[in-house]
Design an enzyme around this catalytic site. Structure first.
Site, PDB file in Angstrom:
ATOM      1  N   THR A  19      -1.504   4.555  -3.615  1.00  0.00           N
ATOM      2  CA  THR A  19      -1.623   6.015  -3.521  1.00  0.00           C
ATOM      3  C   THR A  19      -0.800   6.533  -2.344  1.00  0.00           C
ATOM      4  O   THR A  19      -0.049   7.513  -2.475  1.00  0.00           O
ATOM      5  CB  THR A  19      -3.106   6.418  -3.354  1.00  0.00           C
ATOM      6  OG1 THR A  19      -3.838   5.897  -4.467  1.00  0.00           O
ATOM      7  CG2 THR A  19      -3.269   7.923  -3.279  1.00  0.00           C
ATOM      8  N   GLY A  29      -1.612  -3.968  -3.218  1.00  0.00           N
ATOM      9  CA  GLY A  29      -2.136  -5.320  -3.054  1.00  0.00           C
ATOM     10  C   GLY A  29      -3.239  -5.697  -4.036  1.00  0.00           C
ATOM     11  O   GLY A  29      -3.220  -6.773  -4.622  1.00  0.00           O
ATOM     12  N   CYS A  66     -12.969  11.182 -15.028  1.00  0.00           N
ATOM     13  CA  CYS A  66     -14.304  11.646 -15.364  1.00  0.00           C
ATOM     14  C   CYS A  66     -14.917  12.131 -14.062  1.00  0.00           C
ATOM     15  O   CYS A  66     -15.038  11.365 -13.118  1.00  0.00           O
ATOM     16  CB  CYS A  66     -15.110  10.484 -15.921  1.00  0.00           C
ATOM     17  SG  CYS A  66     -16.826  10.863 -16.200  1.00  0.00           S
TER      18      CYS A  66
HETATM   19  C1  LIG Z   1      -0.407   3.251 -11.856  1.00  0.00           C
HETATM   20  C2  LIG Z   1      -1.185   3.333 -10.582  1.00  0.00           C
HETATM   21  N1  LIG Z   1      -0.668   3.977  -9.529  1.00  0.00           N
HETATM   22  C3  LIG Z   1      -1.321   4.070  -8.361  1.00  0.00           C
HETATM   23  C4  LIG Z   1      -2.561   3.507  -8.191  1.00  0.00           C
HETATM   24  C5  LIG Z   1      -3.247   3.628  -6.872  1.00  0.00           C
HETATM   25  O1  LIG Z   1      -3.121   2.447  -6.123  1.00  0.00           O
HETATM   26  P1  LIG Z   1      -4.119   2.154  -4.899  1.00  0.00           P
HETATM   27  O2  LIG Z   1      -5.465   1.897  -5.514  1.00  0.00           O
HETATM   28  O3  LIG Z   1      -3.552   0.951  -4.214  1.00  0.00           O
HETATM   29  O4  LIG Z   1      -4.109   3.350  -4.022  1.00  0.00           O
HETATM   30  C6  LIG Z   1      -3.157   2.832  -9.283  1.00  0.00           C
HETATM   31  C7  LIG Z   1      -4.512   2.251  -9.181  1.00  0.00           C
HETATM   32  O5  LIG Z   1      -5.501   2.880  -9.099  1.00  0.00           O
HETATM   33  C8  LIG Z   1      -2.453   2.736 -10.503  1.00  0.00           C
HETATM   34  O6  LIG Z   1      -2.956   2.113 -11.570  1.00  0.00           O
END
Ligand SMILES: Cc1ncc(COP(=O)(O)O)c(C=O)c1O
Length: 412
Positions: free
Chosen positions: A72, A211, A341
Site C-alpha cells: 500500500t 512481503g 465490504c
Molecule cells: C494487488 C494488491 N495491491 C496492494 C496490496 C496491499 O499490499 P500490503 O498489504 O502489503 O499493503 C494488496 C494486498 O492487500 C494487493 O493484493
C-alpha cells in the site's frame, strides 16, 4: 482444535521457513542501519545484502529498491510521487490512465489525487476476463500525444489482479506509454513470487511489491523505482532510501522479506506447476460439485501465464459471497470474497462490475487462493464442504441478511 483449511493465500500467506529463520535471528539483534558504530554498520550490511538479494529476485538493480512498510505504501509513494513530480515539471499534466480493476491501494490513491490534487482520472476498460484494452489505452495515449500540450501524467496498470488472478499485458502497456513519453507504474503485489516478474525486462518506471504475499513478514514491502525516475516524497524525515522514503529501516523484516523473495523465485517453476495442478483439481471439482458456479477470469488450464497459478475465482448464483464465506468458515474452510465490504453491507465486486457482470452476479463471489502450504487434502476438504454450504447460502438469499453477520473485511 481441528486445524482449518486455509484457502486465502492471496490475502496473506504463512511465513516460509527461510524467512522465519532470518527474522528470528535478526529480531534478537539491534542496531540502526543509519548509525555509524559497529551495531549500526552490522545492521546496514544486513540491509544492503537484503537489497541485493531482493533486487536479484525482482530483476532490478540494488539502487532501484526503496524499502517501504508494504504494498500500500509503495503504491501511494509511486502514484503520488510520480504525479507530483510530473505536475511540478508541467502543471498541465494532470491525467492518470487507470483501469477500474485496480486494488484499493491504487484506486483509492488516484481517487484521492482527483479529490485533492486536481487529477483527472481516465478509465481504461477491461474485457470480460479482466484484461485491459490495449486499443483503448493506445487511443488515449495517441490522442494526448497529438496535442500541443500533452496532459497525461502517468499510466498505472496492475501486473495481476488480486480478485480474479488475471495477468495483464504489462510489456505492451509500457511500450505504448513510453512511445508517448509517459511513465508507467504497476502494482505487482500479487504477481511477484507467483509468476516470473522482472522489473528491468518490464521497462516499468516503478513497481510495488509486498512481503506478506510471498511468505515474508507483514509490514514490509518495496517500491522498485528506476534510477532516473523523479518522484516527490510522501513522507519527510531522515532522508533514508535515496531521500524518497524517510524512516528508520526495519532490518529484521527487510532481511526476512529478501529471504522469502529469494526462496519464492528459486522455487517458482516447480511451485507454479504444483499449485496450478491443485488449482485445476479445484476448478474441475467445483464444476462437478456445483455446476451453476462460473469460473471468472481467464481459465488458463495449462498454466500458460494468463492467470495467477494459485487463483480460482467463482461466482455462485443466487447467494451472497459473504454468506458462503461464513458457512465455509463454519465448516473449517477459510476463503475470501476478495472484494470490499464495509460495516456488514456487502457490495458487489468493483472488479467484476468492470468486467461487465451485473450487480447480483457480482455479489455471489468466492475466491479460493492456493499457496506454498496448500495440498490436495485442502482442495478435497473444500469440495466436500462446498455443496451444503452453497445450498444454505442460497437459502439465506441475497437480501438484508448480512445485518446479523459482522464483518470488517476490505479488498485484499
Ligand atoms: C494487488 C494488491 N495491491 C496492494 C496490496 C496491499 O499490499 P500490503 O498489504 O502489503 O499493503 C494488496 C494486498 O492487500 C494487493 O493484493
Amino acid at each position: 482444535m481441528k486445524q482449518s483449511v486455509y484457502l486465502d493465500h492471496a490475502a496473506t500467506t504463512p511465513l516460509v521457513a527461510e524467512a522465519m529463520a532470518v527474522l528470528t535471528e535478526e529480531l534478537s539483534r539491534s542496531g540502526n542501519p543509519s548509525s555509524l558504530h559497529g551495531s549500526g554498520r552490522r545492521a546496514r550490511r544486513v540491509v544492503e545484502d537484503a537489497r541485493e538479494a531482493l533486487a536479484a529476485a525482482a530483476g532490478a538493480h540494488p539502487s532501484e529498491v526503496i524499502f517501504t512498510s508494504g504494498g500500500t505504501e509503495a503504491d501511494n509513494l509511486a502514484l503520488k510521487g510520480l504525479y507530483w513530480a510530473r505536475r511540478a515539471a508541467d502543471p498541465r499534466r494532470n491525467k492518470i490512465l487507470v483501469p477500474a480493476i485496480e486494488h484499493h491501494a491504487v484506486a483509492d490513491t488516484v481517487e484521492w489525487l482527483a479529490a485533492h490534487e486536481g487529477a483527472e482520472l481516465v478509465d481504461i476498460p477491461v474485457d470480460a476476463d479482466g484484461v485491459v484494452s490495449l486499443d483503448a489505452l493506445r487511443t488515449e495515449l495517441e490522442a494526448d500525444a497529438a496535442l500541443e500540450q500533452p496532459r497525461i501524467a502517468l499510466v498505472t496498470v496492475m501486473w495481476a489482479n488480486n480478485e480474479v488472478g488475471t495477468v495483464e499485458p504489462i510489456a505492451d502497456v509500457v511500450e505504448m506509454a513510453h512511445g508517448c513519453s509517459v511513465p508507467v507504474h504497476s502494482d505487482a503485489v500479487q504477481a511477484f513470487g507467483s509468476i516470473p516478474v522482472s522489473f528491468a525486462a518490464s521497462g516499468l518506471d516503478s513497481m510495488a511489491i509486498s512481503g506478506h504475499k510471498i511468505g515474508g513478514p507483514v509490514g514490509v514491502g518495496a517500491l522498485l523505482l528506476g534510477r532516473s525516475v523523479a518522484v516527490t516524497p510522501v513522507q519527510h524525515g531522515g532522508g533514508q532510501e535515496r531521500d524518497v522514503r524517510s524512516g528508520t529501516l526495519d532490518t529484521a523484516s527487510i532481511a526476512a522479506f529478501a529471504a522469502a523473495a529469494t526462496a519464492a523465485v528459486d522455487h517458482l517453476p516447480a511451485e507454479s506447476a504444483r499449485i496450478a495442478a491443485l488449482r485445476q483439481r479445484l476448478t474441475e471439482g467445483v464444476a462437478a460439485a456445483v455446476p451453476e458456479a462460473r469460473l471468472r477470469g481467464r481459465p488458463d488450464p495449462e498454466n500458460d501465464g494468463g492467470r495467477l497459478p494459485g487463483n480460482a475465482h467463482f461466482t455462485f448464483p443466487g447467494c451472497e459471497g459473504d454468506s458462503l464465506l461464513f458457512l465455509l468458515d463454519a465448516a473449517g474452510i477459510e476463503t475470501s470474497t476478495g472484494s470490499a465490504c464495509t460495516a456488514g453491507v456487502p457490495r458487489p465486486s468493483h472488479v467484476l462490475l468492470a468486467m461487465g457482470l451485473d450487480e447480483d452476479t457480482a455479489r455471489g463471489v468466492q475466491r479460493f487462493s492456493l499457496g506454498h502450504s496448500s495440498s490436495e487434502a485442502d482442495v478435497d476438504a473444500l469440495l466436500a464442504a462446498l455443496p451444503e454450504a452453497y445450498t444454505r447460502a442460497k437459502q439465506a438469499g441475497m437480501a438484508g441478511h448480512m445485518s446479523s453477520i459482522r464483518t470488517a473485511g476490505t479488498g485484499r
